[in-house]
Design a protein around this motif. Sequence first.
Motif, PDB file in Angstrom:
ATOM      1  N   GLU A 293       1.062  -1.161  -0.043  1.00 46.14           N
ATOM      2  CA  GLU A 293      -0.148  -0.257   0.337  1.00 46.14           C
ATOM      3  C   GLU A 293       0.614   1.269   0.395  1.00 46.14           C
ATOM      4  O   GLU A 293       2.001   1.466   0.581  1.00 46.14           O
ATOM      5  N   PRO A 294       0.414   2.561  -1.228  1.00 46.55           N
ATOM      6  CA  PRO A 294       1.192   3.592  -0.772  1.00 46.55           C
ATOM      7  C   PRO A 294       1.315   4.420   0.648  1.00 46.55           C
ATOM      8  O   PRO A 294       0.628   3.668   1.846  1.00 46.55           O
ATOM      9  N   ALA A 295       2.793   4.449   0.870  1.00 41.09           N
ATOM     10  CA  ALA A 295       2.698   5.317   2.344  1.00 41.09           C
ATOM     11  C   ALA A 295       1.384   6.273   2.563  1.00 41.09           C
ATOM     12  O   ALA A 295       1.430   6.225   3.757  1.00 41.09           O
ATOM     13  N   GLU A 296       0.719   7.303   2.258  1.00 41.00           N
ATOM     14  CA  GLU A 296      -0.149   7.510   2.322  1.00 41.00           C
ATOM     15  C   GLU A 296      -1.539   7.008   2.653  1.00 41.00           C
ATOM     16  O   GLU A 296      -1.812   7.299   3.559  1.00 41.00           O
ATOM     17  N   ALA A 297      -1.544   5.548   2.448  1.00 44.72           N
ATOM     18  CA  ALA A 297      -2.456   5.179   2.381  1.00 44.72           C
ATOM     19  C   ALA A 297      -2.516   4.865   4.147  1.00 44.72           C
ATOM     20  O   ALA A 297      -3.366   4.593   4.849  1.00 44.72           O
ATOM     21  N   HIS A 298      -0.646   4.626   4.090  1.00 45.22           N
ATOM     22  CA  HIS A 298      -0.933   4.438   5.512  1.00 45.22           C
ATOM     23  C   HIS A 298      -1.094   5.817   6.877  1.00 45.22           C
ATOM     24  O   HIS A 298      -1.814   5.744   7.768  1.00 45.22           O
ATOM     25  N   LEU A 299      -0.363   6.636   6.594  1.00 45.43           N
ATOM     26  CA  LEU A 299      -0.915   8.061   7.158  1.00 45.43           C
ATOM     27  C   LEU A 299      -2.427   8.520   7.349  1.00 45.43           C
ATOM     28  O   LEU A 299      -2.620   9.264   8.541  1.00 45.43           O
ATOM     29  N   GLN A 300      -3.171   8.040   5.755  1.00 45.04           N
ATOM     30  CA  GLN A 300      -4.598   7.756   5.884  1.00 45.04           C
ATOM     31  C   GLN A 300      -5.025   7.237   7.481  1.00 45.04           C
ATOM     32  O   GLN A 300      -5.464   7.689   8.186  1.00 45.04           O
ATOM     33  N   ALA A 301      -4.473   5.938   7.181  1.00 43.53           N
ATOM     34  CA  ALA A 301      -5.340   4.747   8.704  1.00 43.53           C
ATOM     35  C   ALA A 301      -4.967   5.506   9.946  1.00 43.53           C
ATOM     36  O   ALA A 301      -5.761   5.930  10.919  1.00 43.53           O
ATOM     37  N   TYR A 302      -4.044   6.341  10.033  1.00 41.84           N
ATOM     38  CA  TYR A 302      -3.131   6.770  11.303  1.00 41.84           C
ATOM     39  C   TYR A 302      -4.531   8.144  11.861  1.00 41.84           C
ATOM     40  O   TYR A 302      -4.667   8.046  12.476  1.00 41.84           O
ATOM     41  N   ASP A 303      -4.054   8.527  10.561  1.00 39.50           N
ATOM     42  CA  ASP A 303      -5.564   9.720  10.841  1.00 39.50           C
ATOM     43  C   ASP A 303      -6.653   9.601  11.403  1.00 39.50           C
ATOM     44  O   ASP A 303      -7.442   9.554  12.655  1.00 39.50           O
ATOM     45  N   TYR A 304      -6.967   8.202  11.017  1.00 41.90           N
ATOM     46  CA  TYR A 304      -8.117   7.458  11.575  1.00 41.90           C
ATOM     47  C   TYR A 304      -8.380   7.277  12.473  1.00 41.90           C
ATOM     48  O   TYR A 304      -8.824   7.354  13.794  1.00 41.90           O
ATOM     49  N   VAL A 305      -6.876   6.835  13.284  1.00 43.11           N
ATOM     50  CA  VAL A 305      -6.646   6.350  14.806  1.00 43.11           C
ATOM     51  C   VAL A 305      -7.046   7.110  16.000  1.00 43.11           C
ATOM     52  O   VAL A 305      -7.876   6.826  16.719  1.00 43.11           O
ATOM     53  N   LEU A 306      -6.256   7.840  15.286  1.00 41.12           N
ATOM     54  CA  LEU A 306      -6.562   9.455  16.621  1.00 41.12           C
ATOM     55  C   LEU A 306      -8.041   9.651  16.598  1.00 41.12           C
ATOM     56  O   LEU A 306      -8.073  10.626  17.411  1.00 41.12           O
ATOM     57  N   LYS A 307      -8.684  10.030  15.231  1.00 40.95           N
ATOM     58  CA  LYS A 307      -9.981  10.636  15.483  1.00 40.95           C
ATOM     59  C   LYS A 307     -10.743   9.346  15.836  1.00 40.95           C
ATOM     60  O   LYS A 307     -11.871  10.218  16.669  1.00 40.95           O
ATOM     61  N   LEU A 308     -10.397   8.063  16.218  1.00 32.75           N
ATOM     62  CA  LEU A 308     -11.566   7.362  16.915  1.00 32.75           C
ATOM     63  C   LEU A 308     -11.024   7.229  17.940  1.00 32.75           C
ATOM     64  O   LEU A 308     -11.595   6.305  18.914  1.00 32.75           O
ATOM     65  N   ALA A 309      -9.759   7.612  18.696  1.00 32.69           N
ATOM     66  CA  ALA A 309      -9.066   6.532  19.763  1.00 32.69           C
ATOM     67  C   ALA A 309     -10.077   7.210  21.362  1.00 32.69           C
ATOM     68  O   ALA A 309     -10.118   6.310  21.904  1.00 32.69           O
ATOM     69  N   SER A 310     -10.335   7.832  21.152  1.00 35.64           N
ATOM     70  CA  SER A 310     -10.943   8.663  22.466  1.00 35.64           C
ATOM     71  C   SER A 310     -12.570   8.203  22.545  1.00 35.64           C
ATOM     72  O   SER A 310     -12.974   7.987  22.991  1.00 35.64           O
ATOM     73  N   HIS A 311     -13.054   7.287  21.255  1.00 30.15           N
ATOM     74  CA  HIS A 311     -14.140   6.182  21.445  1.00 30.15           C
ATOM     75  C   HIS A 311     -13.997   4.653  20.938  1.00 30.15           C
ATOM     76  O   HIS A 311     -14.097   4.297  22.453  1.00 30.15           O
ATOM     77  N   ILE A 312     -12.384   4.830  21.001  1.00 29.75           N
ATOM     78  CA  ILE A 312     -12.059   3.253  21.584  1.00 29.75           C
ATOM     79  C   ILE A 312     -12.100   2.446  22.526  1.00 29.75           C
ATOM     80  O   ILE A 312     -11.588   1.443  22.766  1.00 29.75           O
ATOM     81  N   LEU A 313     -10.787   4.027  23.125  1.00 30.19           N
ATOM     82  CA  LEU A 313      -9.766   3.771  24.322  1.00 30.19           C
ATOM     83  C   LEU A 313     -11.311   3.498  25.068  1.00 30.19           C
ATOM     84  O   LEU A 313     -12.077   4.520  25.319  1.00 30.19           O
TER      85      LEU A 313
END
Length: 586
Positions: A293-313
Motif C-alpha cells: 500500500e502507498p505510504a499515504e494510505a498508511h498515514l490516512q489510516a493513522y489519521d483515522y486512529v487518532l480520530k477514533l481513539a477517544s471512542h475506542i479506548l
Amino acid sequence: MLHRATILTLMRRCPQRPMSSLAQVSSYPLMSSDLFETAGMRWLYNDLLQRERRRIEFNAKELCDAIVQVIPGSSQCVSISRLSEGTYNRLFKLTTDNGFNVVARFPFPTAGPRQLLTQSEVATMDFIRTKFEDLPIPKVLAWSATHENPIGSEYIIMEFCEGTTLGSCHREAMQKGNLGTLARATSKMQLQLASLSFSQFGSIYYKEDVSSELQSRPLYSSGEIEDICAERFRIGPSVDRLFYRSQRAHMDLDRGPWLDVKSYLHAIVDCETTWIREYSSSPNARAQPGSREPAEAHLQAYDYVLKLASHILPSEPCLNVPTLNHPDLHPGNILVQGSQPMSITALLDWQGTCVRPPLENFTVPRIFSIRDGSLKYVAVDVENSKLKSPTPKGLAALSEDEQARASFEVQRGLGLMLYARLIRQALTEQGMPLVLYEAMFDSLPLLTLARNLLWASFRSYEDGLSNLYHVLLTWNYEFCTTNNLDGAPIPFPEEVIEDHFDKLEAERVSDKLQMAIARRLISECGIQVVAEGEVREEDYERARKELDEFRTLFLDAVESDDEKAVIEREWPFQDGKWVITAEKCV
C-alpha cells in the motif's frame, strides 16, 4: 568497569575480600569464540541473517573474573556451558571451584535499546523481589548496562535456579494433579502485579538511572501505600523494542513515560508515521508486507486512529491505570520441580517488561491460552465453563496418536477454564472490577478491539495495512450495532470496506500456508517448526528437502497462473521474507 548500581549492590550484599585474593583468578581454557555463535538450531529461510543477528562477542576470561568477584570463597570458574537461547538473548551456566552455579545472560543486538534495556530489566527484577518476596524471581548478582567494560558486552549475572523448564514437560504439566498448582501460582502472580497502580506508562528503573525531572515524580499513583520501593525506583522511558527497531533506534521520538493511555497511543502513532515519512522508500520498508500500500494510505489510516481513539479506548478507570505483568510467560520461562504436584521454582526472562494499560498487560499467559483454530477435537466455552470433547465412542474411532492428542486438548481446555475461574474468583474476593476479567477473556467485543488497536497501530508495515483497517472497520460496525446508530463515526466508502477485507484475506495466505506446512512437517516427518521457520539443526537438511517437495505439490494443485503467482509470492519459507525479530535496535 562495572555499572555503579552493580558496585553498590556488591558492597551491600557481598563480604569485602582482600585485593590479593581478587588477583588469584586462573585463566580460562575454553576458546571463547565457541560461545559467540548460535548452535543447535537453523532457520528454513533467512538462515544466515538469523544467525548473524544472534552473534555476540565477549571476553570469557573477564566474565569468569567478574563472577569470582561476587561469589565468596571462589577463586576460579571451572566450567562454562550454554544453558539456553531465546529470541533476544543467550544464557550460559558457569560453575566456580567451590561448587556455586550462576547464570550469565547476554542480549542480542535485536533485543531492544542499549543500556536502557539492561537497566530496566535489573531494576524490574529487584522491584518485584522486594515488593513480593514470595514470587520466585532470580537474584541479580552483577550487571553492566554498557559494553564498555572488561567483558566487552552488556550482561546480567544472576543466581542459578534449580528446575526444568515447563516447556520440556508441558504434557505432564497439563495433567490433573498439576493443573491446579500451576494455575493458582500464575494467577496469583498476575493479580499481585495487577494490583499495583503506577504513576505513568513506561518502564521501571532505579531512581538514579532516570533524569532529575523523572526522579521528582512518584513511582506509584496517588492512593498507593508508600514503601521502600517508592524511594528506590522510578518510571522512565519504555523499553518496548517496537520503539527502537531498525531506523527508529536513531530517531527523535517520544518514548515516554506517559501520564495517560491517549498520550501513549499518540506516541505509537507518532513513532510509526514519522518512520513512514522518512523511511517508507528504504529497502527495509519495501521488504515488508505493508509496502503493498502507498505510504499515504498508511498515514490516512493513522489519521483515522487518532480520530477514533477517544471512542475506542475504554473509559473505565481500571482499564486505564498503568500496570505491570510478565512480558512473555510462555512455558520456556517457567522452571518447575516435582511431578505430582509440580512447583514453580523460578519465573524467568523479565527483559522488555513495560508498565502498560491492563488491556495489554492483563492477558491470559501463554501456558494457558489457546489460539483460535489450534484445537482439533475439543471446543472450549470459557464464558459458560463448558468443554465439548469426544465421547468414548468417538475416541474409539481415533488412532492411538489421535487419542493422545485429543486427551491433551481436553487437559488444555480444562486448564484454561480453571484459570478463568480462579481469576474471576480472586477479582471478586479482592473487590477488583470484573471488567478486568472481561478484558482478559475477550468477553466484550469493544474491549477486544481496543486491545487490537494498540497492537495493530505498531504494525501497519510489518503485518500489512489491512490488519489496522480491520480493527477500524470492525469497530465502526460494532460501535453502531451496540449503540443502535444509523451513521458510523467514520463513513468509510463501501468500496474501501470491500477492498480492505479482500486484502486482509490475501495477506493471510502466507500465514495459512506456513501453518499448513508446519502441521505437515510435524505429522508426516516428525520435524518441529517453531517461530520464523526455526528447526533443530539435525532436522535442517531434511526439512529443506521436504519443503521443496511441498512447494511443488502446492503449485501443481492449482490451475490458474494467478493462483500460482500468489503461492510464489506468499510462500512463507523463502530468503528475503520479512522477519521482525531480526531487526536491530542499536
